[in-house]
Design an enzyme around this catalytic site. Structure first.
Site, short mmCIF file in Angstrom:
data_model
loop_
_atom_site.label_atom_id
_atom_site.label_comp_id
_atom_site.label_asym_id
_atom_site.label_seq_id
_atom_site.Cartn_x
_atom_site.Cartn_y
_atom_site.Cartn_z
N GLN A 139 1.28 -1.17 0.18
CA GLN A 139 -0.01 -0.20 -0.06
C GLN A 139 1.00 1.14 -0.30
OE1 GLN A 139 -2.97 -1.75 3.35
NE2 GLN A 139 -3.59 -0.25 2.16
N HIS B 84 -1.97 -5.35 -12.18
CA HIS B 84 -1.16 -5.43 -13.84
C HIS B 84 -1.90 -5.75 -15.03
CE1 HIS B 84 3.06 -4.26 -12.15
NE2 HIS B 84 2.31 -2.89 -11.91
N ASP C 202 1.93 0.65 -8.10
CA ASP C 202 4.09 0.26 -8.81
C ASP C 202 4.84 1.96 -8.28
OD1 ASP C 202 2.37 -1.07 -10.41
OD2 ASP C 202 2.23 -0.36 -12.89
N ARG D 255 4.04 0.11 13.03
CA ARG D 255 4.00 -0.76 12.35
C ARG D 255 4.04 -0.85 11.21
NH1 ARG D 255 -1.55 -3.70 11.69
NH2 ARG D 255 -1.11 -5.88 10.71
N HIS E 122 1.28 -8.96 5.05
CA HIS E 122 0.50 -8.29 4.48
C HIS E 122 -0.34 -8.65 3.50
CE1 HIS E 122 -1.38 -4.79 6.96
NE2 HIS E 122 -2.83 -5.14 5.49
N ASN F 105 -1.81 -10.48 8.82
CA ASN F 105 -2.24 -9.02 8.91
C ASN F 105 -3.65 -9.93 8.57
OD1 ASN F 105 -3.54 -6.50 9.46
ND2 ASN F 105 -3.75 -6.97 6.94
N TYR G 122 -13.05 -2.14 13.31
CA TYR G 122 -12.96 -0.92 11.71
C TYR G 122 -14.91 0.14 12.47
CZ TYR G 122 -9.11 -0.53 9.95
OH TYR G 122 -7.71 -0.60 8.96
#
Ligand SMILES: *[C@@H]1O[C@H](CO)[C@@H](O)[C@H](O)[C@H]1NC(C)=O
Ligand SMILES: *[C@@H]1O[C@H](CO)[C@@H](O)[C@H](O)[C@H]1NC(C)=O
Ligand SMILES: *[C@@H]1O[C@H](CO)[C@@H](O)[C@H](O)[C@H]1NC(C)=O
Ligand SMILES: *[C@@H]1O[C@H](CO)[C@@H](O)[C@H](O)[C@H]1NC(C)=O
Ligand SMILES: *[C@@H]1O[C@H](CO)[C@@H](O)[C@H](O)[C@H]1NC(C)=O
Length: 495
Positions: free
Chosen positions: A43, A63, A76, A101, A146, A190, A334
């Site tokens: 990310q 891609h 990218d 983290r 992750h 994760n 969340y």
């Protein structure tokens, strides 16, 4: 002997973490409470093919299928943190973070996923990040996985292939050997319940394999085995000298029964077991899947005329290895959803196996992420649920945060953090739940997977139109800085 010693040391580590939760006023964090923020490699890093990095399943999927993502966005370049990590450390200092983290990209270290090529430039990069954090008084907390499996391992089936557990153990050993002298917090995986959906659906989650009710269970089975093996590897070969802690991060909503009926309360229990218990029960309870999951998947598999259950079984040896294989409970939280009994999902699927329908109360405020409703009271209930179900494990909130569209005056995020932190402190100081840390998601705006750059979680804005990827603090960065430095959440959020 080695094993006995390792178990003793691991008990000492856990006891060290378990502290009396409260002797503080309601709005203060207990002494030693860890405050920080989180990110993940794909990310933020960019540099997807620089300095010897191998392709991973997200590079490959975006891609091949730019239509899977908002505006054809991909990782990218992302926040270009591969080159700009020093600016991320500045941002962390800006909010007074004590812990960062972040995740390591497996294919940056091992481009083929295997030990035939060990990419020194990748190891150098993470050494630079770790050393800069420590120079600035920030503790590194490393997520090993992750979601970014090396594509080379997807070509041999990815997580549904049981052998991938061994590849993961070998990768983990490289991490312990190279970084374990300085990294004392390790998270193997994760959010397995999210990334295994890459084997049950198309277009949302890499590697986008359409095998619902089969591929996701096989993937879960492999990663739980892998987690147990990595924990035992640390116990046997690294804990005595490195003295760190190893755990896993699981994610779940708070599931509120839609009605006050026995059927809805049973649906709540099933939902938790299929989403959270699938992973948490083997690791934190008894080495095996929850009985209700085992029974329902076996039963449905039989009814479908299959000679074997779609959910594999652990051997006795594997159960021993998996049971108790965590020093803490990492929780990403969340939002909340409502649950009631009913049929959803295709046949077969985990959703249909669970026999639960999930939905939202339309009166709950929505964020820019359709799945994220602002329901602070659910956070307190969830922390209590985890503490009750998985007793004896201190909890660290490894992610919590709010989505908007990236504005600098982010009052929605301030209100979210204020109210969620207040509910967490009620759980800690009033209910006695043993939470020892909290990581905000995220320190900077970043690539929100298939939602691209349209959904923003950062305390700092990133200008994705500028080649500099300029970081600018939002109003929430100053709000969190006050809370983190003062160890106090403003009183107004407790009313
Ligand atoms: C709680 O804090 C007060 C004031 O700092 C102290 O006098 C008291 O001994 C503490 N109680 C416990 C149980 O730690
Ligand atoms: C198992 O399946 C049978 C028939 O397919 C059904 O009658 C029974 O209720 C199921 N049991 C469970 C626990 O799902
Ligand atoms: C939805 O929220 C409103 C407002 O809090 C509440 O009155 C109502 O009972 C809720 N409905 C459900 C199904 O939870
Ligand atoms: C780039 O700028 C344009 C025009 O201001 C804006 O509409 C777009 O959302 C920006 N893109 C990103 C990724 O920030
Ligand atoms: C810091 O905490 C104290 C005590 O709870 C409070 O009175 C003060 O307003 C807080 N300051 C900030 C900047 O949050």
């Amino acid at each position: 002997m080695a094993r006995g010693l390792a178990i003793l040391l691991s008990t000492v580590a856990v006891i060290h973490l378990v502290r009396a939760a409260s002797n503080s006023t309601l709005n203060q964090f207990p002494d030693g409470f860890l405050l920080g923020a989180a990110t993940a490699a794909y990310q933020i890093e960019g540099a997807w093919n620089e300095d010897g990095k191998g392709e991973n399943i997200w590079d490959h999927m975006f891609h091949e299928h730019p239509e899977y993502t908002n505006n054809g966005a991909n990782g990218d370049v992302a926040c270009d943190s591969y080159h700009k990590y020093a600016e991320d450390v500045e941002a962390l200092k800006g909010i007074g973070a004590e812990v960062y983290r972040f995740s390591v990209s497996w294919s940056r270290i091992l481009p083929t996923g295997d030990l035939d090529v060990i990419n020194q430039a990748g190891i150098d990069y993470y050494n630079n990040v770790i050393n800069l954090l420590l120079e600035n008084g920030i503790e590194p907390m490393v997520t090993m996985y992750h979601w970014d499996l090396p594509q080379a391992l997807q070509y041999i089936g990815g997580w549904p292939n049981p052998l991938i557990a061994d590849y993961f153990v070998e990768y983990a050993r490289i991490l312990f050997e190279n970084f374990g002298d300085r990294v004392k917090w390790w998270i193997t995986f994760n959010e397995p319940s999210v990334f295994t959906s890459g084997y049950s659906s198309v277009g949302y989650q890499a590697p986008s394999q359409n095998a619902p009710g089969i591929g996701n269970y096989l993937a879960a089975h492999t990663l739980i085995r892998a987690h147990g093996k990595v924990y035992r590897l640390y116990d046997q070969q690294f804990r005595a000298t490195q003295n760190g802690r190893v755990g896993i991060t699981l994610s779940t909503d708070w599931y509120e029964p839609a009605e006050d009926t026995e059927a809805c309360v049973e649906a709540q229990r099933r939902m938790f077991e299929f989403q959270l218990g699938l992973y948490a029960h083997p690791i934190y309870v008894d080495g095996d899947y929850p009985a209700v999951v085992r029974e329902r998947v076996d039963n449905n598999s039989r009814a479908e005329g299959r000679p074997r259950s779609r959910l594999p079984s652990f051997t006795e040896e594997e159960k021993q290895e998996i049971r108790g294989s965590s020093d803490f409970f990492g929780l990403n939280a969340y939002t909340t959803s409502l649950v009631m009994p009913g049929e959803s999902g295709t046949s077969p699927s985990l959703e249909l196996d669970s026999g639960v329908i999930r939905f939202y109360n339309e009166s709950w405020p929505v964020s820019s992420a359709i799945w994220l409703r602002v329901v602070p009271w659910g956070f307190r209930k969830l922390l209590n649920w985890v503490a009750t179900e998985y007793q004896g494990y201190p909890i660290i909130v490894t992610e919590n945060g709010y989505a908007d569209t990236g504005e600098l005056d982010d009052q929605g995020r301030i209100s979210y953090y204020g109210s969620y932190l207040a509910e967490m402190l009620k759980a800690v100081n009033e209910d006695g739940v043993n939470v020892f840390g909290y990581m905000a998601w995220s320190i900077i705006d970043n690539l929100e997977w298939a939602s691209g750059y349209a959904v923003r979680f950062g305390l700092y804005q990133v200008d994705f139109n500028s080649t500099d990827r300029t970081r600018t603090p939002k109003a929430s960065a100053s709000f969190m800085g006050d809370i983190y430095r003062n160890k106090t959440v403003p009183e107004e959020y407790f009313q």
